[in-house]
Design a protein around this motif. Structure first.
Motif, short mmCIF file in Angstrom:
data_model
loop_
_atom_site.label_atom_id
_atom_site.label_comp_id
_atom_site.label_asym_id
_atom_site.label_seq_id
_atom_site.Cartn_x
_atom_site.Cartn_y
_atom_site.Cartn_z
N ARG A 132 27.08 -16.98 -13.59
CA ARG A 132 26.02 -16.26 -14.89
C ARG A 132 26.65 -16.18 -16.05
O ARG A 132 27.74 -15.74 -16.45
CB ARG A 132 25.93 -14.60 -14.43
N VAL A 133 25.92 -16.92 -16.91
CA VAL A 133 26.45 -17.28 -18.23
C VAL A 133 25.48 -16.48 -19.34
O VAL A 133 24.54 -16.43 -19.15
CB VAL A 133 26.23 -18.58 -18.63
N PHE A 134 26.36 -15.84 -20.10
CA PHE A 134 25.66 -15.11 -21.21
C PHE A 134 25.79 -16.04 -22.53
O PHE A 134 26.86 -16.41 -22.82
CB PHE A 134 26.36 -13.68 -21.56
N MET A 135 24.90 -16.72 -23.01
CA MET A 135 24.88 -17.61 -23.92
C MET A 135 24.31 -17.06 -25.35
O MET A 135 23.23 -16.33 -25.38
CB MET A 135 23.94 -18.77 -23.86
N VAL A 136 25.18 -17.01 -26.50
CA VAL A 136 24.73 -16.42 -27.70
C VAL A 136 23.24 -16.90 -28.04
O VAL A 136 23.22 -18.09 -27.85
CB VAL A 136 25.85 -16.92 -28.67
N LYS A 137 22.57 -16.09 -28.25
CA LYS A 137 20.85 -16.08 -28.33
C LYS A 137 20.75 -17.22 -29.15
O LYS A 137 19.82 -18.23 -28.89
CB LYS A 137 20.26 -14.89 -28.72
N VAL A 138 21.40 -17.46 -30.23
CA VAL A 138 21.05 -18.47 -31.33
C VAL A 138 21.17 -19.70 -30.82
O VAL A 138 20.52 -20.62 -31.12
CB VAL A 138 21.59 -17.91 -32.69
N SER A 139 22.38 -19.69 -30.00
CA SER A 139 22.95 -21.06 -29.43
C SER A 139 21.78 -21.41 -28.47
O SER A 139 21.41 -22.66 -28.20
CB SER A 139 24.28 -21.23 -28.92
N TYR A 140 21.30 -20.60 -27.76
CA TYR A 140 20.48 -20.69 -26.37
C TYR A 140 19.16 -21.27 -27.08
O TYR A 140 18.71 -22.21 -26.52
CB TYR A 140 20.14 -19.31 -25.90
N GLU A 141 18.81 -20.72 -28.18
CA GLU A 141 17.52 -21.36 -28.84
C GLU A 141 17.79 -22.70 -29.44
O GLU A 141 16.87 -23.75 -29.43
CB GLU A 141 16.98 -20.32 -29.85
N GLN A 142 18.90 -22.93 -30.16
CA GLN A 142 19.24 -24.23 -30.62
C GLN A 142 19.71 -25.05 -29.89
O GLN A 142 19.51 -26.56 -30.24
CB GLN A 142 20.31 -23.82 -31.80
#
Lengths: 456, 456
Positions: free
Chosen positions: A160-170
């Motif tokens: 389960r990976v929590f990816m910084v939202k801004v990176s997730y989108e970019q």
């Protein structure tokens, strides 16, 4: 007759390391212990085991065993993408016109794109061995998350990976690689954790931060039966696993009778640099050799070059143990430099202590200078480097140019940690002349350092 | 005592091929000659030299020399990223539970991400040797354009890439890699050529096509002093350069006393498949061994499996020489399969002749089956494959599963041409369950084949 050095030195499988090297065992002055964030007392095995896999917690605390055997399952996985080549940069030397001999240890020839896989597979192995269902982690740029996804897929563990939202989108493609390896990737902050909900309530629409993602990953691990939290850098267990880089490098150099003079690595949390230099530092500490070690960091996040050696929180949520390290303050949010993997406020405790002892030097560069080195290297040596790795390239080129001035035939070894295939937005900015440099002002740093916890 | 086969067989530099292998020299029935598009007479050296570099045109026409020396400059460049590993897929074998032994020759460990660099560097070298200023080419998915950019950067040649407009817009990162290597990348159709202007006038807002990009690249080459046009597949010169893949594979197998039974490659224009199998086919033609050769193509672009062996135009603009090949018609526009590198209507003339002689078998797969194999392979073997390469993976797995049924311990070798780091839009579609299959109807193919030129 001089031995001819091939362009790429590949070890035989039989020459690959069978044990990791634990540098702390050879240090007379050890790094300061991790402290429990609440009691400020040294963290015990039980403290750490609540968050980390037990055997990894043991490795974190182990300061006595110089060598720790690499389990056969991990060695077999290493054989799928290791040994990594030690490359003689003949073309770069020629282009620079330097008498220096330049070598780089290239860790990018695997799908995670970097050295991160060396520790990911070890951490997944111990999690599986402990009978866990899965692991949680955070990722910013995505190299660590990708490596962990691959490792978990191999051992059939939930990831389960929590990816910084801004990176997730970019970076939808980074996310997609992780999904392809079966990981669940959640943009952070999320509604899946209490702390995520709190942050979303307080800051609707926020793009998230690494500190927040750590907090969510830790909460997810401790509140789910059979899960633990894992981390891709900063910790000494990670340096231990990454020592495979330095051990292979040392064996390859010795095989051809080469003695390094300067050893260079980029430094964010310290995983690659520590892994590369550990066996050589050990040699030096035992009085068997002498090297110049250089850590290279971004000018935008200058923990070693402008930070303070003090206890600080490892995460902005202040839930992880405190560490004595060079830090610019856990509250400080580094500028959006394209070397996302180097945007960490602190530095591994062992490397911090080596710097304090004067064994490890440090330099910093602005990202325009780093990308110039990256592009030059790509064109000459044929490998498109990650922005993080390119910090080491920049320093290696500068050292080689010093040799050109002095006429010294030094042997320079640097770590080329990974490839830049997912960093082309950065290259585009550079090619378009739009890349900006960020340097914290003295005042900004002083403000941040004033908030350090008052310990020791 | 049985020799232990390592996970990855790396040749020594001294074992790398010093000459390319030209299969046509060993063929009793040669492939049919290229024809001039206007006169329909066999193309002469002078005809070809107007468009291609002279030495490459000579290689194109050379059917007598079995070995052509690899110039030292090219061999030095090869040393920067070759030899490529021949990997024993131990983990895949175990997972499948097959008695078959599976090997793959992995060509993805270079920044172009594929085998294309093997020919790009050769073509750039001959262009430089001829004193040219630069070369022009077209690119669809971008692997060839990237490889050529790298090669031109190495030899300091100008590189002008016409990139199909829709790819140019969809794949900004591919374009950025080329720019980083100093190439100019023009979306096609463009205003920079007469044919581009004509097409834009007739079809305002068009996304372009490979055929149009070829025409623009050829026009740009012939109308600029000191330029020639180069091509990454289909031609026999490309097969010649790519024979380095097969030669290395053969040496590696022989070094460990391994005899292959089945050799598999994906096939678009034929560059990788031809390069991989050439030395083995030669062995078979000389009566020294026997192999099963399998070409794997997408069901959406089935030149070998459903096409006709006839003379056809190599490009939609009908300006390149005509070739006798298995074709589904130069007018046929293959569906937007994610394996962009396999979307070519024809097949290299040598491979076509081998297929006609019954030496080369062919199978086709739908892309959902291909991506399933790709994902399975990525998880087990740790390499994220290109969709093109994954066609070979699919066939190799199916051959291995046949062995499981029959109990045969066959040795299967396949070409893993490249990595899928720039193909994650395809993986995303697959992961989201949105991937569609396209199969031409019999009527569509018949309509297209009815338009073939009436020759021979």
């Amino acid at each position: 007759m001089a031995i001819e050095i091939p362009y790429k030195i590949y070890l035989e499988e039989s020459e690959m390391p069978k044990a990791w090297y634990n540098l702390r065992a050879d240090m007379k002055v050890k790094p300061a212990p991790l402290l429990d964030p609440k009691t400020h007392k040294p963290a015990t095995l039980d403290d750490l085991s609540a968050v980390f896999c037990r055997e990894l917690a043991q490795q974190e605390l182990n300061e006595t065993d110089a060598y720790i055997e690499i389990p056969e399952e991990i060695r077999n996985f290493y054989k799928m993408y290791r040994p990594s080549p030690l490359v003689r940069a003949y073309c770069l030397e020629k282009k620079l016109g330097t008498p220096a001999k330049i070598y780089y240890k290239f860790e990018g020839n695997n799908t995670s794109g970097s050295h991160k896989l060396n520790s990911a597979i070890a951490q997944a192995y111990y999690a599986k061995k402990q009978g866990l269902k899965g692991v949680t982690t955070e990722t910013g740029a995505g190299q660590w998350g990708t490596a962990l996804s691959m490792a978990c897929s191999y051992f059939d563990l939930d990831c389960r990976v929590f990816m910084v939202k801004v990176s997730y989108e970019q970076k939808p493609f980074r996310r997609e690689v992780m999904r392809t390896y079966g990981a669940s990737v959640t943009p952070s902050p999320s509604e899946t954790t209490e702390i995520g909900k709190k942050i979303l309530a307080a800051h609707p629409g926020t793009g998230g931060s690494l500190g927040c993602a750590v907090s969510e990953a830790v909460e997810c691990a401790v509140s789910n039966e059979g899960y633990r939290y894992v981390l891709g850098s900063v910790l000494n267990q990670v340096l231990l696993h990454q020592s495979v880089i330095g051990l292979e490098t040392k064996t390859a150099l010795e095989k051809y009778g080469i003695k390094a003079d300067v050893i260079i690595g980029c430094a964010g949390g310290g995983s690659n640099l520590g892994g590369l230099i550990s066996p050589f530092v050990g040699e030096q500490l035992r009085g068997e050799a002498n090297y110049k070690f250089i850590a290279v960091e971004p000018a935008s996040c200058p923990s070693l070059t402008r930070g303070k050696y003090a206890y600080d929180y490892a995460d902005t949520g202040m839930i992880c143990p405190l560490a004595k390290m060079y830090t610019i303050g856990a509250d400080y949010i580094p500028a959006p430099n394209h070397a996302g993997g180097l945007r960490y406020h602190g530095m591994n405790t062992t490397l911090s202590e080596l710097h304090a002892q004067g064994i490890l030097e440090a330099v910093s560069y602005q990202q325009t200078d780093v990308f110039a080195a990256a592009e030059e290297f790509a064109r000459i040596e044929g490998i498109l480097p990650a922005p993080e790795s390119s910090h080491a390239i920049r320093a290696a080129i500068d050292e080689a140019m010093k040799c050109k001035e002095t006429g010294e035939e030094k042997t320079i070894v640097f770590g080329l940690t990974g490839t830049g295939y997912f960093d082309l937005a950065g290259y585009k900015n550079y090619n378009d002349g739009k890349l900006q440099n960020y340097i914290p002002t003295d005042e900004e740093l002083a403000q941040s350092l004033a908030k350090l916890p008052n310990i020791g």
